[in-house]
Design an enzyme around this catalytic site. Structure first.
Site, short mmCIF file in Angstrom:
data_model
loop_
_atom_site.label_atom_id
_atom_site.label_comp_id
_atom_site.label_asym_id
_atom_site.label_seq_id
_atom_site.Cartn_x
_atom_site.Cartn_y
_atom_site.Cartn_z
N GLU A 179 22.04 32.31 -15.26
CA GLU A 179 23.10 31.31 -15.30
C GLU A 179 23.87 31.27 -13.98
OE1 GLU A 179 24.25 31.21 -20.03
OE2 GLU A 179 25.24 32.70 -18.79
N CYS A 218 34.18 35.28 -15.94
CA CYS A 218 33.72 36.59 -15.50
C CYS A 218 33.41 37.49 -16.69
CB CYS A 218 34.78 37.25 -14.62
SG CYS A 218 35.04 36.42 -13.05
#
Length: 457
Positions: A143, A441
């Protein structure tokens, strides 16, 4: 240099309980961090597997010239191919009308093998953040996340398929390592993102991000607290090469962060080859500023030392997450190889060598690592090495589906930040951009469900 005095460091007491790191499993059970013979499971090399076919972005300009000559073509074809890919962000040889028509198919096969096939993309409601799921040549999934800010366009890239660092609070870390990505697979994430921007598929504007304290948040791509950058044509290329139909400079990715899937310094050679393609002037590369490229690591000290000697002034970010070895051994298993002080020493050495201010990344996890005394210990360790060399980016934990952990409460995060700032350590809480699409994150992971998913706006 003055240091934080012991009296100014919060006492190592708290009315809140201390939560230890654990590993979550798909069936809902939990266990301690996996080990082998008493040592944390770490994978620095991964299995020996095939890499994708060589791509133009894997080669230096000299290597491209040699390759076209081997095909019986003149050397200048290498520059033409490079201009199409790095300047116009195209790998479609059928559109390269300056190439001989009878050679295009062969050139495409040699220089532009398919690296990334888009499986799907997820977009935030306001359209300023897009997460891409890519299938690689061998079926591996990775990704990347594209983010528009008011003064930059940042792409978070992956450098490995999975990750071998086994950090229990990170979705990617729990996948394990499948393989390293090639330099071209890393570069192609940026080229594909530039195509998306050129097609107008990223929102034209973005509101100011506010963190959980109500302050202006540190944007991804500004880890060291640097100055804002302009979204203009890259360095080393002519303005005409990036002109839009209206005559202005075409927008493109301005900042790159190696904070996607994988540990960049565990794939050092290929990551640095990709960085060279990023910073080389067009048409050899993308002509980006090294200062707008951030390389993050959980603390592979030999890799940090090598990076300092590269003389490529990228921004360096150390994912610390705990200043004390007792906790960090469990949160960041590589700490059993190179402890917190060794990692901080290497980060400081990077600053001394490069002159570039370092970022300390710190995921704030409720009742685990967000105690005020840890902020005081962190400030003491950073200040002991000097002032003005570091910027701390606390990041509220971005929980993964079914996670037993969550982000710190705002008042706890505020106290953590206050302790650092009172000690003279520049500190800005990072935004959680992309959290609603699992693109923030620590949330990047792939699964069969990803493979079957559809685009969601």
């Amino acid at each position: 240099m003055s240091e934080t005095t012991p009296s100014s460091v919060p006492r190592r007491t708290s009315s809140r309980k201390q939560v230890r790191p654990i590993v979550e499993h798909e069936d809902g059970t939990t266990s301690s961090t996996p080990t082998r013979s008493g040592r944390p499971l770490l994978d620095f090399r991964g299995p020996r597997v095939s890499q994708p076919p060589q791509h133009l972005a894997d080669m230096s300009m000299d290597e491209r010239i040699a390759a076209v000559k081997e095909m019986g073509l003149p050397a200048f074809r290498a520059k033409q191919l490079s201009t199409h890919y790095f300047v116009h962000h195209s790998s479609d040889v059928d559109q390269m009308t300056d190439l001989p028509k009878d050679s295009r198919a062969e050139l495409g096969e040699r220089f532009f093998p398919t690296l990334l096939t888009e499986v799907h993309r997820l977009k935030t409601g306001n359209g300023d953040t897009i997460k891409f799921l890519w299938r690689l040549f061998d079926g591996s999934l990775v990704e990347s996340v594209l983010m528009r800010y008011r003064n930059r366009i940042t792409l978070c890239v992956s450098s490995q398929c999975g990750c071998g660092m086994n950090c229990p609070f990170c979705a990617t870390g729990q996948q394990g390592l499948t393989r390293n990505m090639s330099a071209a697979e890393i570069v192609d994430q940026v080229v594909r993102a530039n195509q998306v921007i050129a097609a107008g598929e990223l929102a034209d504007t973005s509101d100011e991000d506010r963190n959980l304290l109500g302050e202006a948040a540190a944007g991804v791509g500004d880890e060291s607290g640097g100055e804002a950058v302009s979204e203009t044509a890259p360095t080393g290329t002519s303005a005409g090469a990036h002109a839009t139909a209206s005559g202005g400079a075409a927008e493109r990715v301005t900042n790159i962060v190696f904070m996607g899937m994988g540990e960049p310094l565990a794939n050092y050679k290929r990551v640095m080859n990709a960085v060279r393609r990023f910073v080389e002037p067009g048409p050899s590369g993308l002509g980006m500023s090294a200062r707008r490229i951030t390389i993050s690591t959980v603390g592979l000290v030999p890799g940090i030392n090598k990076l300092a000697m590269e003389e490529i002034p990228v921004t360096f970010a150390l994912s610390l997450h705990a200043p004390d070895d007792g906790l960090r051994n469990e949160m960041i298993p590589v700490n059993t190889r190179w402890n917190a002080d060794e990692a901080i020493d290497a980060a400081y050495a990077y600053y001394k060598t490069s002159g570039r201010r370092v970022s300390i990344e710190y995921a704030l996890i409720k009742d685990m690592n967000d105690h005020a005394w840890r902020a005081g210990l962190l400030a003491k360790k950073l200040n002991a090495r000097g002032r003005g060399w570091v910027h701390v980016n606390p990041i509220p934990l971005n929980p993964t589906p079914g996670s037993v952990w969550t982000a710190s409460e705002p008042d706890v995060a505020a106290e953590f930040v206050r302790v650092l700032r009172d000690a003279g350590v520049p500190t800005t809480i990072r935004d959680t951009r992309g959290k609603d699409i699992d693109g923030a994150c620590g949330q990047l992971a792939t699964s069969q469900q990803d493979d079957d998913a559809v685009t969601a706006d």
